[in-house]
Design a protein around this motif. Structure first.
Motif, PDB file in Angstrom:
ATOM      1  N   MET A   1       5.852 -16.854   1.693  1.00  0.00           N
ATOM      2  CA  MET A   1       6.191 -15.228   1.552  1.00  0.00           C
ATOM      3  C   MET A   1       4.876 -14.533   2.349  1.00  0.00           C
ATOM      4  N   VAL A   2       5.435 -13.539   2.872  1.00  0.00           N
ATOM      5  CA  VAL A   2       4.743 -12.614   3.684  1.00  0.00           C
ATOM      6  C   VAL A   2       5.027 -11.222   3.264  1.00  0.00           C
ATOM      7  N   SER A   3       3.845 -10.488   2.805  1.00  0.00           N
ATOM      8  CA  SER A   3       3.927  -9.047   2.450  1.00  0.00           C
ATOM      9  C   SER A   3       4.661  -8.199   3.399  1.00  0.00           C
ATOM     10  N   VAL A  17       2.301  -9.320  -7.334  1.00  0.00           N
ATOM     11  CA  VAL A  17       1.407 -10.270  -6.932  1.00  0.00           C
ATOM     12  C   VAL A  17       1.763 -11.448  -7.810  1.00  0.00           C
ATOM     13  N   ASP A  54      -5.865  -4.046  -1.294  1.00  0.00           N
ATOM     14  CA  ASP A  54      -6.511  -5.046  -1.297  1.00  0.00           C
ATOM     15  C   ASP A  54      -7.453  -5.433  -2.591  1.00  0.00           C
ATOM     16  N   THR A  57      -4.217  -6.704  -4.888  1.00  0.00           N
ATOM     17  CA  THR A  57      -3.612  -8.031  -4.550  1.00  0.00           C
ATOM     18  C   THR A  57      -4.588  -9.106  -4.537  1.00  0.00           C
ATOM     19  N   GLU A  59      -6.295 -10.296  -1.956  1.00  0.00           N
ATOM     20  CA  GLU A  59      -5.923 -11.260  -0.733  1.00  0.00           C
ATOM     21  C   GLU A  59      -4.812 -11.930  -1.007  1.00  0.00           C
ATOM     22  N   ARG A  60      -4.018 -11.743  -1.867  1.00  0.00           N
ATOM     23  CA  ARG A  60      -2.651 -12.624  -2.181  1.00  0.00           C
ATOM     24  C   ARG A  60      -1.614 -11.677  -1.477  1.00  0.00           C
ATOM     25  N   GLU A  61      -0.661 -12.489  -1.264  1.00  0.00           N
ATOM     26  CA  GLU A  61       0.811 -11.761  -0.658  1.00  0.00           C
ATOM     27  C   GLU A  61       1.535 -10.837  -1.860  1.00  0.00           C
ATOM     28  N   PHE A  62       2.162 -10.066  -1.507  1.00  0.00           N
ATOM     29  CA  PHE A  62       2.782  -9.073  -2.509  1.00  0.00           C
ATOM     30  C   PHE A  62       4.188  -9.054  -2.246  1.00  0.00           C
ATOM     31  N   THR A  63       4.990  -8.639  -3.312  1.00  0.00           N
ATOM     32  CA  THR A  63       6.545  -8.502  -2.839  1.00  0.00           C
ATOM     33  C   THR A  63       6.755  -6.904  -3.396  1.00  0.00           C
TER      34      THR A  63
END
Length: 143
Positions: A1-3, A17, A54, A57, A59-63
């Motif tokens: 998964m890429v933000s 997240v 930041d 998140t 530093e995690r990806e988000f949708t």
């Protein structure tokens, strides 16, 4: 998964997240900022706050879970979110980050995460209550 690129996210969008056992929700306020219910993390004791993306998140990806149809609608969502800044009424089951976001967007506080957990939890509680009744009857009969 890429933000998605943050420049493509409309203010008022619900960002999510994912963690190992739950999801954290926030409202994108624009300008790289997110309004969220911090819950009990980092000693904030259930605070609705506006933080940099930041920090939200970690530093995690988000949708993007739900995005407003246009900028005007999105700015209304952000206005509602900001109206509750500083609130400290966090409750995991009744008033969590997802409840907050759906209220900002739809006017109704809901948490799908909690609703999905509620049925199995009710079944466990009913089973425990039944066991308690059986144990109480058995002890009153002297068995």
């Amino acid at each position: 998964m890429v933000s998605p690129p943050i420049k493509q996210v409309t203010p008022g969008a619900q960002l999510v997240v994912r963690y190992s056992s739950y999801s954290h929700h926030g409202i994108y306020a624009g300008g790289g900022r997110v309004i969220h219910y911090a819950g009990w993390i980092r000693g904030r004791r259930g605070l609705i706050e506006e933080v940099p993306l930041d920090e939200f998140t970690e530093e995690r990806e988000f949708t993007v879970n739900l995005s407003p149809p246009d900028l005007i609608g999105g700015l209304d969502v952000v206005r509602r979110a900001r109206s509750r800044l500083g609130e400290r009424c966090y409750d995991l089951l009744e008033n969590n980050c997802e409840h907050f976001c759906t209220w900002c967007q739809l006017g109704e506080a809901r948490s799908v995460q909690i609703e999905l957990m509620a049925k199995p939890l009710r079944m466990v509680i009913a089973a425990l209550q039944a066991l308690w009744r059986v144990a109480s009857v058995s002890s009153s009969l002297g068995t």
